[in-house]
Design a protein around this motif. Structure first.
Motif, PDB file in Angstrom:
ATOM      1  N   TYR A   1       0.992  -1.319   0.036  1.00  0.00           N
ATOM      2  CA  TYR A   1      -0.247  -0.010  -0.045  1.00  0.00           C
ATOM      3  C   TYR A   1       1.052   1.384  -0.327  1.00  0.00           C
ATOM      4  O   TYR A   1       2.375   1.089   0.212  1.00  0.00           O
ATOM      5  CB  TYR A   1      -1.190   0.048   0.771  1.00  0.00           C
ATOM      6  N   GLU A   2       0.308   2.221  -0.703  1.00  0.00           N
ATOM      7  CA  GLU A   2       0.676   3.700  -0.017  1.00  0.00           C
ATOM      8  C   GLU A   2       0.305   4.582   1.212  1.00  0.00           C
ATOM      9  O   GLU A   2      -1.054   4.701   0.381  1.00  0.00           O
ATOM     10  CB  GLU A   2       0.262   4.331  -1.842  1.00  0.00           C
ATOM     11  N   GLY A   3       0.543   4.513   1.459  1.00  0.00           N
ATOM     12  CA  GLY A   3       0.370   5.127   2.979  1.00  0.00           C
ATOM     13  C   GLY A   3      -0.432   6.708   3.351  1.00  0.00           C
ATOM     14  O   GLY A   3      -1.400   6.577   4.137  1.00  0.00           O
ATOM     15  N   THR A   4       0.264   7.010   2.191  1.00  0.00           N
ATOM     16  CA  THR A   4       0.049   8.414   2.248  1.00  0.00           C
ATOM     17  C   THR A   4      -1.507   9.104   2.288  1.00  0.00           C
ATOM     18  O   THR A   4      -1.668   9.831   3.455  1.00  0.00           O
ATOM     19  CB  THR A   4      -0.143   9.410   0.444  1.00  0.00           C
ATOM     20  N   ASN A   5      -2.778   8.276   2.397  1.00  0.00           N
ATOM     21  CA  ASN A   5      -3.828   8.761   2.112  1.00  0.00           C
ATOM     22  C   ASN A   5      -4.260   7.930   3.483  1.00  0.00           C
ATOM     23  O   ASN A   5      -6.097   8.164   3.444  1.00  0.00           O
ATOM     24  CB  ASN A   5      -4.933   7.992   0.826  1.00  0.00           C
ATOM     25  N   TYR A   6      -3.706   7.139   4.073  1.00  0.00           N
ATOM     26  CA  TYR A   6      -3.906   6.069   5.493  1.00  0.00           C
ATOM     27  C   TYR A   6      -4.040   6.747   6.836  1.00  0.00           C
ATOM     28  O   TYR A   6      -2.555   7.069   6.736  1.00  0.00           O
ATOM     29  CB  TYR A   6      -4.800   4.680   4.676  1.00  0.00           C
ATOM     30  N   HIS A   7      -4.795   6.442   7.490  1.00  0.00           N
ATOM     31  CA  HIS A   7      -4.033   6.869   9.044  1.00  0.00           C
ATOM     32  C   HIS A   7      -3.586   5.488   9.542  1.00  0.00           C
ATOM     33  O   HIS A   7      -3.929   5.635  10.569  1.00  0.00           O
ATOM     34  CB  HIS A   7      -5.154   7.141  10.109  1.00  0.00           C
ATOM     35  N   GLY A   8      -2.080   5.206   8.547  1.00  0.00           N
ATOM     36  CA  GLY A   8      -1.529   3.774   9.426  1.00  0.00           C
ATOM     37  C   GLY A   8      -2.452   2.318   9.138  1.00  0.00           C
ATOM     38  O   GLY A   8      -3.727   2.526   8.285  1.00  0.00           O
ATOM     39  N   TRP A   9      -1.603   1.404   9.599  1.00  0.00           N
ATOM     40  CA  TRP A   9      -2.699   0.638   8.979  1.00  0.00           C
ATOM     41  C   TRP A   9      -3.564  -0.330   9.612  1.00  0.00           C
ATOM     42  O   TRP A   9      -4.894  -0.331   9.721  1.00  0.00           O
ATOM     43  CB  TRP A   9      -1.911  -0.782   9.457  1.00  0.00           C
ATOM     44  N   GLN A  10      -3.756   0.804  11.577  1.00  0.00           N
ATOM     45  CA  GLN A  10      -4.929  -0.097  12.400  1.00  0.00           C
ATOM     46  C   GLN A  10      -6.447   0.519  12.881  1.00  0.00           C
ATOM     47  O   GLN A  10      -5.965   1.929  12.337  1.00  0.00           O
ATOM     48  CB  GLN A  10      -3.980  -0.077  14.395  1.00  0.00           C
ATOM     49  N   VAL A  11      -7.049  -0.234  13.080  1.00  0.00           N
ATOM     50  CA  VAL A  11      -8.399   0.203  12.918  1.00  0.00           C
ATOM     51  C   VAL A  11      -8.511   1.564  13.839  1.00  0.00           C
ATOM     52  O   VAL A  11      -7.858   1.040  15.354  1.00  0.00           O
ATOM     53  CB  VAL A  11      -9.608  -0.458  12.864  1.00  0.00           C
ATOM     54  N   GLN A  12      -9.132   2.750  13.645  1.00  0.00           N
ATOM     55  CA  GLN A  12      -9.403   3.782  14.226  1.00  0.00           C
ATOM     56  C   GLN A  12     -10.689   4.403  13.808  1.00  0.00           C
ATOM     57  O   GLN A  12     -11.653   4.156  13.515  1.00  0.00           O
ATOM     58  CB  GLN A  12      -8.514   5.105  14.125  1.00  0.00           C
ATOM     59  N   LYS A  13     -10.659   4.806  14.971  1.00  0.00           N
ATOM     60  CA  LYS A  13     -12.251   5.876  15.485  1.00  0.00           C
ATOM     61  C   LYS A  13     -12.432   6.823  14.202  1.00  0.00           C
ATOM     62  O   LYS A  13     -10.888   7.223  14.436  1.00  0.00           O
ATOM     63  CB  LYS A  13     -12.710   6.042  17.022  1.00  0.00           C
ATOM     64  N   ASN A  14     -12.826   7.127  13.457  1.00  0.00           N
ATOM     65  CA  ASN A  14     -12.723   8.680  12.655  1.00  0.00           C
ATOM     66  C   ASN A  14     -12.078   8.974  12.134  1.00  0.00           C
ATOM     67  O   ASN A  14     -11.633   9.627  11.806  1.00  0.00           O
ATOM     68  CB  ASN A  14     -13.070   9.855  13.990  1.00  0.00           C
TER      69      ASN A  14
END
Lengths: 245, 245
Positions: free
Chosen positions: A10-23
């Motif tokens: 994955y390209e991480g640019t558009n994600y808040h990392g791997w781990q599921v988070q609220k919001n």
């Protein structure tokens, strides 16, 4: 239940990392949603490495259990049709029931890219750490050698890590000069503390800038004091390359 | 009037190519707008190469005339503050009045990247051409040698090119296997016809897939018939690396 292993780029640019988070949208969440759509039931995946926001991966690994009859190697094709283009399942395969993405792992390889140019790079802006002052490559290369072997890496752990022991073994640590003014750090080890690779990268950048001497590094490692090591280098230069089982 | 040369890096993904167009954002337009803001007067730039939509550049070159007293090497810093992050002026310098970005150029170097994997790459999706079948690298390498030297490249020109002569000289043409399943074509020449590098890349991909033989290439070049060469490979794999003066 069958146990399926996924190897994920994955390209991480558009994600808040791997781990599921609220919001916040994360890579794990996107894969779980795609799996749930494919299988028609809520399915959780367990990832090996909790990559931070902006960190990229060529070889993240996750596993999940399913009663589905889909052949292991077909999941990649089915999931890639349901995933956004910046997350790709490069491989899927069935594993024995006791395979665990995190606990079965024997080691990992990370890469860190530094773009050493007067101006930020248009093409590498989300994919490397930009450092403007000219870095002393030879000093960085020498400094990197001190990290190899088994050490207590307490000085290279960000607060927030929750581990019993801070001893890890680095099998190899290479610093290469690539074309286009990129410096590449490639580090393979038994396991890594929270932000360990980024703090090592930040320390090597300090050595390259002359803020630390190459010969300071053994003392920084022995001192076990986070404040003596370099700054945590930014997330966008980090790539999780491969996980060994 | 002073003549300023700009060396420009851009990620082509979000632009409709270099050349100003109605109803579409282009790289040239962004630079002209930034220059006009900086100088307080409408300023046109002349680029060397009209890269197509999606094509990237590490070393596009453009020039413009100005009465401004800003030192030549300072334009890069001033313009980068006004440009989007995917366009960066890597260098600016004053040139003699007769320097022309297009007509003074003596040659160019292009790169074409092919990602040869079962699945598209998340990280390279806008930066390489994805080819699923396994390519025969050795055949591609041999085929590439036939392009070197002076030839009439009429078979490797897309319609829309408006040139008197279709004879060009390719100084060198290398095919390298990079890590992460990337194949890199690197071609340096006196000049290139419209879409010439992409048609050469498409032809080499056909050779790699076995749709054409390596030994077919000399005949395709001699035949001067566009329909005998391979398909035009997609824009996102192409990088304008450097222009020689």
């Amino acid at each position: 239940m069958r146990n399926i292993k996924l190897t994920i780029e994955y390209e991480g640019t558009n994600y808040h990392g791997w781990q599921v988070q609220k919001n916040a949208v994360t890579v794990q969440e996107c894969i779980e949603k795609a799996l749930s759509r494919l299988l028609g039931e809520k399915t959780g995946v367990v990832g090996c490495s909790r990559t931070d926001v902006g960190v990229h991966a060529y070889g993240q690994v996750a596993h999940f259990f399913t009663a589905s009859a889909i052949p292991g190697e077909k999941f990649s094709y089915a999931l890639n049709n349901l995933l956004p283009a910046d997350i790709v399942i490069q491989k899927s395969e069935e594993e024995p029931e006791n395979f665990h993405a995190r606990y079965s792992s024997k080691g990992k390889r990370y890469r860190y890219l530094i773009c050493n140019t007067a101006h930020q790079s248009a093409l590498m802006r989300n994919r490397a750490c930009h450092v403007r002052p000219e870095l002393d490559f030879e000093q960085m290369r020498k400094a990197a050698e001190h990290f190899e072997g088994e050490h207590d890496f307490a000085a290279f752990q960000a607060t927030g890590g929750q581990v019993r022991s801070t001893v890890r073994e680095i099998y190899s640590m290479a610093v290469k000069r690539r074309e286009d003014s990129l410096i590449e750090l490639e580090v393979t080890g038994s396991g890594f503390l929270y932000n360990m690779v980024r703090i090592i990268a930040g320390t090597l950048i300090y050595v390259g800038m002359g803020k630390l001497a190459e010969s300071d590094v053994p003392g920084i490692i022995r001192g076990l004091d986070r404040t003596k090591a370099g700054k945590t280098a930014p997330a966008q230069g980090l790539y999780l390359m491969e996980i060994y089982y």
